[in-house]
Design a protein around this motif. Sequence first.
Motif, mmCIF file in Angstrom:
data_model
loop_
_atom_site.group_PDB
_atom_site.id
_atom_site.type_symbol
_atom_site.label_atom_id
_atom_site.label_comp_id
_atom_site.label_asym_id
_atom_site.label_seq_id
_atom_site.Cartn_x
_atom_site.Cartn_y
_atom_site.Cartn_z
ATOM 1 N N SER A 164 45.886 35.297 39.794
ATOM 2 C CA SER A 164 46.490 35.464 41.113
ATOM 3 C C SER A 164 46.288 36.904 41.586
ATOM 4 O O SER A 164 45.956 37.787 40.784
ATOM 5 N N PRO A 165 46.507 37.139 42.867
ATOM 6 C CA PRO A 165 46.420 38.518 43.361
ATOM 7 C C PRO A 165 47.429 39.440 42.672
ATOM 8 O O PRO A 165 47.163 40.611 42.450
ATOM 9 N N LYS A 166 48.572 38.881 42.280
ATOM 10 C CA LYS A 166 49.563 39.699 41.566
ATOM 11 C C LYS A 166 49.018 40.158 40.221
ATOM 12 O O LYS A 166 49.257 41.293 39.802
ATOM 13 N N ASP A 167 48.274 39.302 39.526
ATOM 14 C CA ASP A 167 47.644 39.707 38.261
ATOM 15 C C ASP A 167 46.689 40.875 38.489
ATOM 16 O O ASP A 167 46.636 41.819 37.704
ATOM 17 N N ARG A 168 45.937 40.780 39.559
ATOM 18 C CA ARG A 168 44.996 41.858 39.893
ATOM 19 C C ARG A 168 45.753 43.147 40.217
ATOM 20 O O ARG A 168 45.393 44.218 39.745
ATOM 21 N N LEU A 169 46.831 43.046 41.004
ATOM 22 C CA LEU A 169 47.637 44.218 41.340
ATOM 23 C C LEU A 169 48.251 44.822 40.078
ATOM 24 O O LEU A 169 48.231 46.045 39.905
ATOM 25 N N ASP A 170 48.771 43.972 39.206
ATOM 26 C CA ASP A 170 49.334 44.465 37.946
ATOM 27 C C ASP A 170 48.281 45.199 37.134
ATOM 28 O O ASP A 170 48.562 46.249 36.545
ATOM 29 N N PHE A 171 47.074 44.662 37.088
ATOM 30 C CA PHE A 171 45.983 45.313 36.365
ATOM 31 C C PHE A 171 45.675 46.681 36.972
ATOM 32 O O PHE A 171 45.560 47.680 36.252
ATOM 33 N N TYR A 172 45.552 46.751 38.287
ATOM 34 C CA TYR A 172 45.272 48.020 38.951
ATOM 35 C C TYR A 172 46.378 49.033 38.682
ATOM 36 O O TYR A 172 46.114 50.204 38.401
ATOM 37 N N ARG A 173 47.630 48.577 38.779
ATOM 38 C CA ARG A 173 48.765 49.485 38.535
ATOM 39 C C ARG A 173 48.758 50.000 37.096
ATOM 40 O O ARG A 173 49.052 51.162 36.844
ATOM 41 N N ARG A 174 48.429 49.137 36.127
ATOM 42 C CA ARG A 174 48.348 49.580 34.723
ATOM 43 C C ARG A 174 47.240 50.608 34.540
ATOM 44 O O ARG A 174 47.409 51.597 33.829
ATOM 45 N N GLU A 175 46.104 50.370 35.169
ATOM 46 C CA GLU A 175 44.997 51.323 35.061
ATOM 47 C C GLU A 175 45.377 52.664 35.679
ATOM 48 O O GLU A 175 45.075 53.720 35.117
ATOM 49 N N ILE A 176 46.030 52.635 36.829
ATOM 50 C CA ILE A 176 46.482 53.873 37.473
ATOM 51 C C ILE A 176 47.477 54.586 36.572
ATOM 52 O O ILE A 176 47.387 55.804 36.371
ATOM 53 N N HIS A 177 48.411 53.840 36.001
ATOM 54 C CA HIS A 177 49.410 54.436 35.100
ATOM 55 C C HIS A 177 48.739 55.052 33.872
ATOM 56 O O HIS A 177 49.064 56.185 33.480
ATOM 57 N N ASN A 178 47.797 54.336 33.267
ATOM 58 C CA ASN A 178 47.103 54.861 32.085
ATOM 59 C C ASN A 178 46.326 56.126 32.405
ATOM 60 O O ASN A 178 46.365 57.103 31.644
ATOM 61 N N LEU A 207 45.904 45.310 48.653
ATOM 62 C CA LEU A 207 47.114 45.224 49.471
ATOM 63 C C LEU A 207 46.789 44.926 50.931
ATOM 64 O O LEU A 207 47.561 44.251 51.619
ATOM 65 N N ASN A 208 45.650 45.432 51.405
ATOM 66 C CA ASN A 208 45.260 45.175 52.792
ATOM 67 C C ASN A 208 44.750 43.749 52.999
ATOM 68 O O ASN A 208 44.969 43.158 54.055
#
Length: 172
Positions: A22-36, A115-116
């Motif tokens: 889902s798009p949420k999975d993708r967002l979660d992945f991006y957020r984890r990468e940014i956090h790391n 997000l856009n």
Amino acid sequence: MIITPQTPEKAIKEMETEIFVSPKDRLDFYRREIHNETSNLSSRTNAYLSAQSFLVIAYSSSMANRNPEWGEIFTLVVPATLALFGILSSLSAWPGIKAACDIIDHWYVKQTGLLNCEPVIGQAYDDSPLFSTWESSHSGQRKSLVFSKRTPWLFSGFWLFLGSFAIWINLL
């Protein structure tokens, strides 16, 4: 599967759909990468600043040496050498810090694009945006990286000044 420029577009699309349900999975992945990467950048910046602080202490101590036998040559050579080492360590730290900032930039661009194009995941339960425009904008994110990006250059100038000062004060 290793993706190369010769990999068919269809195979890449299939792989992407398998990874992100889902798009949420993708967002979660991006957020984890940014956090790391942000944690990585923080660690690099902290290690760099710790090393610089020890060099400043060593520089100050060596400039205070007033031994009558060898103090003059010591205060000429050691502080200038420490300043040179400070410049070299700043130049060595720069590529790692810049690489972390570039990777963070990359993931922020991906997140903003998601997000856009997926407004549903950009809305919270009360229909207000999950991320403000400042948080998800490229300029807002870049402002948060300014300190880490500028620090090696500021310390390089600082060490250039201190090295020149050490030589100047001892040759007077």
